[in-house]
Motif scaffolding. Sequence first.
Motif, PDB file in Angstrom:
ATOM      1  N   ARG A 137     -29.263  53.608 -37.779  1.00 52.82           N
ATOM      2  CA  ARG A 137     -30.480  54.148 -37.171  1.00 52.82           C
ATOM      3  C   ARG A 137     -31.076  55.245 -38.069  1.00 52.82           C
ATOM      4  O   ARG A 137     -32.269  55.408 -38.163  1.00 52.82           O
ATOM      5  N   ALA A 138     -30.193  55.977 -38.737  1.00 54.43           N
ATOM      6  CA  ALA A 138     -30.676  57.020 -39.644  1.00 54.43           C
ATOM      7  C   ALA A 138     -31.381  56.423 -40.855  1.00 54.43           C
ATOM      8  O   ALA A 138     -31.982  57.132 -41.659  1.00 54.43           O
ATOM      9  N   GLY A 139     -31.274  55.110 -40.992  1.00 52.37           N
ATOM     10  CA  GLY A 139     -32.039  54.419 -42.026  1.00 52.37           C
ATOM     11  C   GLY A 139     -31.392  54.438 -43.392  1.00 52.37           C
ATOM     12  O   GLY A 139     -32.032  54.212 -44.410  1.00 52.37           O
ATOM     13  N   ASP A 140     -30.097  54.725 -43.439  1.00 50.19           N
ATOM     14  CA  ASP A 140     -29.419  54.775 -44.726  1.00 50.19           C
ATOM     15  C   ASP A 140     -29.021  53.363 -45.159  1.00 50.19           C
ATOM     16  O   ASP A 140     -28.587  52.564 -44.361  1.00 50.19           O
ATOM     17  N   GLU A 141     -29.195  53.083 -46.424  1.00 48.39           N
ATOM     18  CA  GLU A 141     -28.863  51.744 -46.926  1.00 48.39           C
ATOM     19  C   GLU A 141     -27.554  51.768 -47.722  1.00 48.39           C
ATOM     20  O   GLU A 141     -26.961  50.731 -47.982  1.00 48.39           O
ATOM     21  N   ASP A 142     -27.151  52.970 -48.115  1.00 49.70           N
ATOM     22  CA  ASP A 142     -25.999  53.086 -49.000  1.00 49.70           C
ATOM     23  C   ASP A 142     -24.776  53.526 -48.186  1.00 49.70           C
ATOM     24  O   ASP A 142     -24.815  54.528 -47.479  1.00 49.70           O
ATOM     25  N   ALA A 143     -23.687  52.762 -48.316  1.00 48.52           N
ATOM     26  CA  ALA A 143     -22.495  53.053 -47.526  1.00 48.52           C
ATOM     27  C   ALA A 143     -21.883  54.403 -47.906  1.00 48.52           C
ATOM     28  O   ALA A 143     -21.138  54.990 -47.140  1.00 48.52           O
ATOM     29  N   ARG A 144     -22.201  54.893 -49.117  1.00 47.63           N
ATOM     30  CA  ARG A 144     -21.658  56.185 -49.522  1.00 47.63           C
ATOM     31  C   ARG A 144     -22.642  57.317 -49.288  1.00 47.63           C
ATOM     32  O   ARG A 144     -22.434  58.438 -49.745  1.00 47.63           O
ATOM     33  N   GLY A 145     -23.756  56.991 -48.596  1.00 47.16           N
ATOM     34  CA  GLY A 145     -24.771  58.008 -48.330  1.00 47.16           C
ATOM     35  C   GLY A 145     -24.407  58.909 -47.161  1.00 47.16           C
ATOM     36  O   GLY A 145     -23.372  58.709 -46.512  1.00 47.16           O
ATOM     37  N   ASP A 146     -25.300  59.875 -46.887  1.00 52.47           N
ATOM     38  CA  ASP A 146     -25.016  60.870 -45.851  1.00 52.47           C
ATOM     39  C   ASP A 146     -24.943  60.258 -44.455  1.00 52.47           C
ATOM     40  O   ASP A 146     -24.152  60.679 -43.621  1.00 52.47           O
ATOM     41  N   GLY A 147     -25.831  59.252 -44.221  1.00 53.14           N
ATOM     42  CA  GLY A 147     -25.900  58.661 -42.881  1.00 53.14           C
ATOM     43  C   GLY A 147     -24.574  58.095 -42.400  1.00 53.14           C
ATOM     44  O   GLY A 147     -24.320  58.017 -41.205  1.00 53.14           O
ATOM     45  N   PHE A 148     -23.732  57.723 -43.339  1.00 51.31           N
ATOM     46  CA  PHE A 148     -22.488  57.053 -42.952  1.00 51.31           C
ATOM     47  C   PHE A 148     -21.264  57.952 -43.035  1.00 51.31           C
ATOM     48  O   PHE A 148     -20.141  57.460 -43.009  1.00 51.31           O
ATOM     49  N   SER A 149     -21.492  59.260 -43.180  1.00 57.07           N
ATOM     50  CA  SER A 149     -20.325  60.131 -43.352  1.00 57.07           C
ATOM     51  C   SER A 149     -19.386  60.036 -42.155  1.00 57.07           C
ATOM     52  O   SER A 149     -18.163  60.042 -42.304  1.00 57.07           O
ATOM     53  N   GLU A 150     -19.971  59.909 -40.975  1.00 56.24           N
ATOM     54  CA  GLU A 150     -19.163  59.781 -39.746  1.00 56.24           C
ATOM     55  C   GLU A 150     -18.307  58.504 -39.815  1.00 56.24           C
ATOM     56  O   GLU A 150     -17.099  58.529 -39.557  1.00 56.24           O
ATOM     57  N   VAL A 151     -18.975  57.393 -40.215  1.00 59.62           N
ATOM     58  CA  VAL A 151     -18.268  56.115 -40.329  1.00 59.62           C
ATOM     59  C   VAL A 151     -17.129  56.236 -41.327  1.00 59.62           C
ATOM     60  O   VAL A 151     -16.007  55.778 -41.080  1.00 59.62           O
ATOM     61  N   ARG A 152     -17.435  56.879 -42.455  1.00 57.43           N
ATOM     62  CA  ARG A 152     -16.411  56.990 -43.490  1.00 57.43           C
ATOM     63  C   ARG A 152     -15.223  57.805 -43.004  1.00 57.43           C
ATOM     64  O   ARG A 152     -14.071  57.451 -43.245  1.00 57.43           O
ATOM     65  N   ALA A 153     -15.507  58.896 -42.290  1.00 56.82           N
ATOM     66  CA  ALA A 153     -14.420  59.732 -41.774  1.00 56.82           C
ATOM     67  C   ALA A 153     -13.532  58.910 -40.842  1.00 56.82           C
ATOM     68  O   ALA A 153     -12.302  58.939 -40.946  1.00 56.82           O
ATOM     69  N   LEU A 154     -14.183  58.135 -39.948  1.00 56.40           N
ATOM     70  CA  LEU A 154     -13.412  57.327 -39.002  1.00 56.40           C
ATOM     71  C   LEU A 154     -12.571  56.282 -39.728  1.00 56.40           C
ATOM     72  O   LEU A 154     -11.396  56.076 -39.408  1.00 56.40           O
ATOM     73  N   LEU A 155     -13.186  55.660 -40.733  1.00 56.32           N
ATOM     74  CA  LEU A 155     -12.473  54.608 -41.464  1.00 56.32           C
ATOM     75  C   LEU A 155     -11.286  55.168 -42.240  1.00 56.32           C
ATOM     76  O   LEU A 155     -10.225  54.550 -42.296  1.00 56.32           O
ATOM     77  N   THR A 156     -11.505  56.357 -42.840  1.00 49.87           N
ATOM     78  CA  THR A 156     -10.407  56.970 -43.591  1.00 49.87           C
ATOM     79  C   THR A 156      -9.233  57.233 -42.662  1.00 49.87           C
ATOM     80  O   THR A 156      -8.076  56.935 -42.992  1.00 49.87           O
ATOM     81  N   GLU A 157      -9.552  57.774 -41.502  1.00 49.64           N
ATOM     82  CA  GLU A 157      -8.524  58.060 -40.504  1.00 49.64           C
ATOM     83  C   GLU A 157      -7.793  56.769 -40.125  1.00 49.64           C
ATOM     84  O   GLU A 157      -6.555  56.703 -40.098  1.00 49.64           O
ATOM     85  N   LEU A 158      -8.600  55.729 -39.889  1.00 51.19           N
ATOM     86  CA  LEU A 158      -8.032  54.446 -39.466  1.00 51.19           C
ATOM     87  C   LEU A 158      -7.096  53.882 -40.534  1.00 51.19           C
ATOM     88  O   LEU A 158      -5.964  53.490 -40.242  1.00 51.19           O
ATOM     89  N   SER A 159      -7.567  53.884 -41.788  1.00 53.24           N
ATOM     90  CA  SER A 159      -6.710  53.267 -42.810  1.00 53.24           C
ATOM     91  C   SER A 159      -5.484  54.114 -43.084  1.00 53.24           C
ATOM     92  O   SER A 159      -4.428  53.593 -43.427  1.00 53.24           O
ATOM     93  N   ARG A 160      -5.635  55.439 -42.899  1.00 57.77           N
ATOM     94  CA  ARG A 160      -4.468  56.290 -43.083  1.00 57.77           C
ATOM     95  C   ARG A 160      -3.388  55.928 -42.051  1.00 57.77           C
ATOM     96  O   ARG A 160      -2.217  55.788 -42.381  1.00 57.77           O
ATOM     97  N   ASN A 161      -3.841  55.761 -40.817  1.00 53.42           N
ATOM     98  CA  ASN A 161      -2.886  55.377 -39.773  1.00 53.42           C
ATOM     99  C   ASN A 161      -2.248  54.028 -40.069  1.00 53.42           C
ATOM    100  O   ASN A 161      -1.038  53.864 -39.935  1.00 53.42           O
ATOM    101  N   ARG A 162      -3.105  53.058 -40.475  1.00 47.64           N
ATOM    102  CA  ARG A 162      -2.577  51.719 -40.767  1.00 47.64           C
ATOM    103  C   ARG A 162      -1.529  51.784 -41.889  1.00 47.64           C
ATOM    104  O   ARG A 162      -0.493  51.152 -41.824  1.00 47.64           O
ATOM    105  N   ALA A 163      -1.835  52.584 -42.934  1.00 49.32           N
ATOM    106  CA  ALA A 163      -0.912  52.679 -44.067  1.00 49.32           C
ATOM    107  C   ALA A 163       0.424  53.258 -43.615  1.00 49.32           C
ATOM    108  O   ALA A 163       1.484  52.794 -44.012  1.00 49.32           O
ATOM    109  N   ARG A 164       0.370  54.283 -42.754  1.00 53.69           N
ATOM    110  CA  ARG A 164       1.612  54.903 -42.272  1.00 53.69           C
ATOM    111  C   ARG A 164       2.417  53.931 -41.442  1.00 53.69           C
ATOM    112  O   ARG A 164       3.639  53.957 -41.436  1.00 53.69           O
ATOM    113  N   GLN A 165       1.699  53.074 -40.667  1.00 51.79           N
ATOM    114  CA  GLN A 165       2.414  52.160 -39.783  1.00 51.79           C
ATOM    115  C   GLN A 165       2.891  50.916 -40.513  1.00 51.79           C
ATOM    116  O   GLN A 165       3.510  50.044 -39.912  1.00 51.79           O
ATOM    117  N   GLY A 166       2.600  50.836 -41.810  1.00 53.74           N
ATOM    118  CA  GLY A 166       3.146  49.750 -42.602  1.00 53.74           C
ATOM    119  C   GLY A 166       2.352  48.462 -42.546  1.00 53.74           C
ATOM    120  O   GLY A 166       2.917  47.382 -42.727  1.00 53.74           O
TER     121      GLY A 166
END
Lengths: 273, 124
Positions: free
Chosen positions: A48-77
């Motif tokens: 909705r913020a109109g960002d086209e780049d996954a590494r842009g500011d609009g997706f910082s929230e998404v990136r934070a969530l994904l980092t958290e998610l993959s960190r958990n997945r990595a720990r759980q094997g």
Amino acid sequence: MELLSIDQERVTAEWIDGVSRSLQGRISKAEVDRELRELYGALVDGLRAGDEDARGDGFSEVRALLTELSRNRARQGFTPSETAISVLALKQALEPALRNGSAEDTTAYLRLARILDDLALLTIEAYTRTREQIISSQASQLMELSTPVVKLWDGVIAVPLVGTLDSARTQVVMEKLLQALVDTGSEQAIIDITGVPAVDTQVAQHLLKTVVAARLMGAECTISGIRPQIAQTIVALGIEFGDIVTKASLADALQHALRRSGVDLVTRQDGGR
Amino acid sequence: MTERVPVLRIGDILLVSIQVDLEDQTVLDLQEDLADQIVARSARGVVIDITAVEIVDSFVGRMLATIASISRLLDAETVVVGMRPAVAITLVELGLSLGGVRTALDLEKGLALLRRSATGAELT
């Protein structure tokens, strides 16, 4: 963006379904549900913020969530693919919406797909980073664990080596041993290699270095715990220990060290009664 | 002129305690002084205390070996005492094992070593 909000409920449900199927019930569906709904919300916000780049500011929230998610997945094997599927399954879930959609929808889908691919790459990156952190922390724990220096007698210290010797570990062992020599004022040191699974030229080189360094400081070094197979390997490899004293068992080495430091062991006549 | 390392005498043993950073010229002066002193005082042993030395290079490592050889020629035994762990590791990494140089953990043990070898020599 339109694409994601039209049929939100159905798409999310399908996405969650797809992800939990690939995880084969190793994470509860409720948890996957919570994680992905949060992610979905953040993704829609980002679009909705109109960002086209996954590494842009609009997706910082998404990136934070994904980092958290993959960190958990990595720990759980979980494997990297099982982690990345969390993002990529959304593409599959969106496909049905395309079938009766307009050309505009298709363009939107392609744009979204590119963003999702980028996000999936981010996930893998975060996953790998976490795994590397785990590995390096384990390595340092191992390093601390495996090199105790014990005092056997007044003026006699020993290092029981367990596990494979490499340059980094030899360095730690050497430093600890030499420091212990200074701290305790010991003139005899025993390196016990009973726990070393194999000795090759490199390991022998490391042992020799340690012995020479101890000599330079004015201490005598004995190598003990050489098992029969290891003795055969050493000879077969043509490794020369020179004038370094080697003993078969730690007991023999201790006896030698005691004799060298002027202590005599005497068995009592009455047999200890 | 650079600082000279003092050579002290205890009985028939010469004590060299290195407290300054070793420059090449200091090292050469020390070798010269030591050789002179061994002859002048007919010393039987030389103790080199390197407790205060934190950094060594191959030149210093070779200096220790050279001093030992010189002393042996003049019938005095050299003991290097108080080498720090870091210094020992550096010397090993440099490939200098100082063969022929005797070592002891500290000054006391070094003197005891010389005394022991002196009595041993008398016995045989």
